[in-house]
Write a protein that holds these residues in place. Structure first.
Motif, PDB file in Angstrom:
ATOM      1  N   HIS A  50      -0.423   7.263  15.102  1.00 42.20           N
ATOM      2  CA  HIS A  50       0.106   5.967  14.593  1.00 42.20           C
ATOM      3  C   HIS A  50       0.866   5.806  13.272  1.00 42.20           C
ATOM      4  N   PRO A  51       2.104   6.064  13.443  1.00 46.93           N
ATOM      5  CA  PRO A  51       2.738   6.498  11.947  1.00 46.93           C
ATOM      6  C   PRO A  51       2.518   5.085  11.185  1.00 46.93           C
ATOM      7  N   HIS A  52       2.632   3.847  11.854  1.00 43.10           N
ATOM      8  CA  HIS A  52       2.429   2.492  11.046  1.00 43.10           C
ATOM      9  C   HIS A  52       1.044   2.399   9.977  1.00 43.10           C
ATOM     10  N   TRP A  53       0.065   3.328  10.418  1.00 42.73           N
ATOM     11  CA  TRP A  53      -1.115   3.231   9.553  1.00 42.73           C
ATOM     12  C   TRP A  53      -0.947   4.754   8.496  1.00 42.73           C
ATOM     13  N   ASP A  54      -1.726   4.595   7.221  1.00 43.08           N
ATOM     14  CA  ASP A  54      -1.908   5.428   6.471  1.00 43.08           C
ATOM     15  C   ASP A  54      -3.433   5.612   6.349  1.00 43.08           C
ATOM     16  N   GLN A  55      -3.979   6.588   5.389  1.00 39.40           N
ATOM     17  CA  GLN A  55      -5.254   6.829   5.253  1.00 39.40           C
ATOM     18  C   GLN A  55      -5.746   5.513   4.254  1.00 39.40           C
ATOM     19  N   TYR A  56      -5.328   4.864   3.646  1.00 37.15           N
ATOM     20  CA  TYR A  56      -5.486   3.934   2.738  1.00 37.15           C
ATOM     21  C   TYR A  56      -5.890   2.743   3.689  1.00 37.15           C
ATOM     22  N   GLN A  57      -4.822   2.360   4.349  1.00 32.80           N
ATOM     23  CA  GLN A  57      -5.028   1.247   5.354  1.00 32.80           C
ATOM     24  C   GLN A  57      -6.279   1.336   6.467  1.00 32.80           C
ATOM     25  N   LEU A  58      -6.280   2.671   6.669  1.00 27.74           N
ATOM     26  CA  LEU A  58      -7.242   2.957   7.707  1.00 27.74           C
ATOM     27  C   LEU A  58      -8.731   2.860   7.045  1.00 27.74           C
ATOM     28  N   VAL A  59      -8.803   3.408   5.950  1.00 27.02           N
ATOM     29  CA  VAL A  59     -10.385   3.211   5.243  1.00 27.02           C
ATOM     30  C   VAL A  59     -10.507   1.645   4.900  1.00 27.02           C
ATOM     31  N   SER A  60      -9.657   1.125   4.333  1.00 24.65           N
ATOM     32  CA  SER A  60      -9.720  -0.459   4.144  1.00 24.65           C
ATOM     33  C   SER A  60      -9.932  -1.104   5.036  1.00 24.65           C
ATOM     34  N   SER A  61      -9.548  -0.948   6.413  1.00 26.23           N
ATOM     35  CA  SER A  61      -9.562  -1.777   7.474  1.00 26.23           C
ATOM     36  C   SER A  61     -11.096  -1.416   7.874  1.00 26.23           C
ATOM     37  N   ALA A  62     -11.406  -0.116   8.162  1.00 29.78           N
ATOM     38  CA  ALA A  62     -12.783   0.341   8.522  1.00 29.78           C
ATOM     39  C   ALA A  62     -13.897  -0.466   7.610  1.00 29.78           C
ATOM     40  N   LEU A  63     -13.828  -0.516   6.469  1.00 36.06           N
ATOM     41  CA  LEU A  63     -14.475  -1.181   5.434  1.00 36.06           C
ATOM     42  C   LEU A  63     -14.697  -2.546   5.878  1.00 36.06           C
ATOM     43  N   ALA A  64     -13.644  -3.261   5.630  1.00 34.40           N
ATOM     44  CA  ALA A  64     -13.668  -4.769   5.975  1.00 34.40           C
ATOM     45  C   ALA A  64     -14.264  -5.000   7.483  1.00 34.40           C
ATOM     46  N   SER A  65     -14.083  -4.157   8.449  1.00 31.07           N
ATOM     47  CA  SER A  65     -14.363  -4.583   9.860  1.00 31.07           C
ATOM     48  C   SER A  65     -16.111  -4.334   9.814  1.00 31.07           C
ATOM     49  N   PHE A  66     -16.467  -3.429   8.918  1.00 36.02           N
ATOM     50  CA  PHE A  66     -17.869  -3.113   8.887  1.00 36.02           C
ATOM     51  C   PHE A  66     -18.501  -4.254   8.142  1.00 36.02           C
ATOM     52  N   LEU A  67     -18.030  -4.678   7.037  1.00 38.21           N
ATOM     53  CA  LEU A  67     -18.434  -5.910   6.258  1.00 38.21           C
ATOM     54  C   LEU A  67     -18.495  -6.991   7.224  1.00 38.21           C
ATOM     55  N   PHE A  68     -17.534  -7.361   7.708  1.00 39.05           N
ATOM     56  CA  PHE A  68     -17.288  -8.687   8.465  1.00 39.05           C
ATOM     57  C   PHE A  68     -18.458  -8.711   9.594  1.00 39.05           C
ATOM     58  N   GLN A  69     -18.538  -7.641  10.531  1.00 38.59           N
ATOM     59  CA  GLN A  69     -19.295  -7.347  11.862  1.00 38.59           C
ATOM     60  C   GLN A  69     -20.744  -7.300  11.384  1.00 38.59           C
ATOM     61  N   ASN A  70     -21.068  -7.177   9.954  1.00 39.68           N
ATOM     62  CA  ASN A  70     -22.379  -7.141   9.516  1.00 39.68           C
ATOM     63  C   ASN A  70     -22.675  -8.260   8.781  1.00 39.68           C
ATOM     64  N   GLY A  71     -22.067  -9.239   8.932  1.00 43.14           N
ATOM     65  CA  GLY A  71     -22.512 -10.422   8.288  1.00 43.14           C
ATOM     66  C   GLY A  71     -21.772 -10.985   7.075  1.00 43.14           C
ATOM     67  N   CYS A  72     -21.094 -10.287   6.273  1.00 44.48           N
ATOM     68  CA  CYS A  72     -20.233 -10.673   5.207  1.00 44.48           C
ATOM     69  C   CYS A  72     -19.497 -11.906   5.463  1.00 44.48           C
TER      70      CYS A  72
END
Length: 97
Positions: A50-72
């Protein structure tokens, strides 16, 4: 982050980027984390596929997903989560993976 004591105290290197109005746009914090090698391999394979993603976007998105899905309920986290769901950006320069 340079050490576990910095991680525990919430300190670390932080950068604020100024927008056209001179107001800090989006602050960024540099962090370092050890992850299982298999998880890193999965991240690397995903980014290669997925060349439109980079490691920074992926980690930021994963962290935001975790926080959102866990009640933030912070509005900035919610916005970042939603932006990650619908991201269609170009690759960033200087990709490390």
């Amino acid at each position: 982050m340079g050490s576990s004591s910095e991680a525990a105290s919430g300190t670390g290197r932080s950068e604020a980027h100024l927008g056209e109005t001179g107001v800090a746009a989006e602050g960024r914090v540099s962090l370092e984390a050890e992850i299982p090698e298999l998880l890193f391999d999965g991240m690397r394979d995903f980014i290669r596929s997925h060349p439109h993603w980079d490691q920074y976007q992926l980690v930021s998105s994963a962290l935001a997903s975790f926080l959102f899905q866990n009640g933030c309920t912070d509005g900035c986290v919610t916005q970042h989560y939603l932006n990650g769901l619908f991201m269609r950006s170009q690759p960033r320069e200087g990709r490390l993976i």
